[in-house]
Design an enzyme around this catalytic site. Structure first.
Site, short mmCIF file in Angstrom:
data_model
loop_
_atom_site.label_atom_id
_atom_site.label_comp_id
_atom_site.label_asym_id
_atom_site.label_seq_id
_atom_site.Cartn_x
_atom_site.Cartn_y
_atom_site.Cartn_z
CG ASP A 10 -1.62 1.25 1.49
OD1 ASP A 10 -2.38 1.67 0.59
OD2 ASP A 10 -1.41 1.85 2.56
CG ASP A 12 -1.24 7.53 0.37
OD1 ASP A 12 -0.16 8.09 0.10
OD2 ASP A 12 -2.22 7.52 -0.40
CB THR A 52 -1.99 3.40 -4.09
OG1 THR A 52 -2.46 4.52 -3.35
CG2 THR A 52 -1.69 3.82 -5.52
CG ASN A 53 -8.07 1.75 -2.51
OD1 ASN A 53 -7.92 1.00 -3.46
ND2 ASN A 53 -8.70 1.36 -1.40
CD GLN A 54 -3.86 7.78 -4.25
OE1 GLN A 54 -4.05 8.97 -4.06
NE2 GLN A 54 -3.25 7.00 -3.34
CB SER A 55 -11.25 7.67 -3.08
OG SER A 55 -10.86 8.33 -1.90
CE LYS A 99 -5.18 -0.64 -1.47
NZ LYS A 99 -3.90 -0.23 -0.90
CG ASP A 124 -2.01 2.10 6.47
OD1 ASP A 124 -2.40 1.73 5.34
OD2 ASP A 124 -2.19 3.25 6.91
#
Length: 188
Positions: A10, A12, A52-55, A99, A124
Site C-alpha cells: 500500500d 499511503d 493504492t486506492n486514490q479516491s 481495496k 496499514d
C-alpha cells in the site's frame, strides 16, 4: 512458509507518510525503514509492487496527473517497482479494483506472471489485508494510528513496522531482519 515471489505495498501510511489526498510530490516522505526493507526484498530477488486506492481522483480533490506525479516521486525515492496499480474510484463506485476488492492484487499478479498464492500484500488498514485475502494472497498488517483495533484483531499476520513485515515475509532466512519482527499470528 516460503517467501513470496512478489510483495505489493500500500502507498499511503505504509510506504510513505500519509498525506490525505496528496497531489503534491514535494510532500512525499518515506516511512522510516522503507528503503531498507524494500532493498532487502530486492536483494533476495523478490519483486515489488505498489497498490493504492486514490479516491481523491473520483472525489475531484486531485487529478490523475497529480496522483501519477506523487507515484513517480515514490518510485524516485523508493524504486524501482515492478508494477504499480492505482484505483481512481470512490468508495461507492462498485469497481473491482478498490481495496478491499481483489482487483489490483490480481492485476499485479497477472502482469508479473505469478499465482496470487505467491503474492503478499503489506498495508496499514483492513482494506489492504482484505484485498490480499480476497485475491488468495498473503496479507500483513502494519498498524498505524489510523488502524482500527478490529482490523488488527481480524488480520492473519501483524508486524510492528515495514521492516518487521519484510522480516516476517522472508522468514528466518533474512540477514537484515529487524528486532521487531514477530511470528505470524496465523488466525486462519
Amino acid at each position: 512458509m516460503p517467501p513470496p515471489e512478489v510483495v505489493l505495498f500500500d502507498r499511503d501510511g505504509t510506504l510513505v507518510v500519509d498525506v490525505p489526498y496528496n497531489g503534491d510530490p514535494a510532500l512525499v516522505q518515506p516511512v522510516r525503514g522503507a528503503r531498507e526493507a524494500l532493498d532487502r526484498l530486492r536483494a533476495r530477488g523478490v519483486r515489488i509492487g505498489m497498490v493504492t486506492n486514490q479516491s481523491g481522483i473520483a472525489r475531484g480533490m486531485i487529478t490523475r496527473d497529480q496522483a501519477d506525479a506523487v507515484n513517480a516521486r515514490v518510485l524516485e525515492l523508493l524504486g524501482p517497482f515492478d508494477d504499480v496499480q492505482v484505483c481512481p474510484h470512490g468508495p461507492g463506485d462498485g469497481c473491482a479494483c478498490r481495496k478491499p476488492a481483489p482487483g489490483m492484487v490480481l492485476a499485479a499478479a497477472d502482469r508479473l506472471g505469478v499465482a496470487p498464492a505467491r503474492v503478499a500484500v503489506v498495508g496499514d488498514i483492513g482494506a489492504d489485508v482484505g484485498a490480499a485475502r480476497a485475491a488468495g494472497a498473503r496479507g500483513v498488517l502494519v498498524p498505524t494510528p489510523v488502524t482500527l483495533a478490529a482490523e488488527v484483531d481480524a488480520a492473519d499476520e501483524v508486524a510492528d513496522d515495514i521492516g518487521a513485515a519484510v522480516a516476517l515475509l522472508l522468514g528466518g532466512d533474512d540477514p537484515g531482519a529487524s528486532a521487531q519482527a514477530r511470528p505470524s499470528l496465523d488466525r486462519r
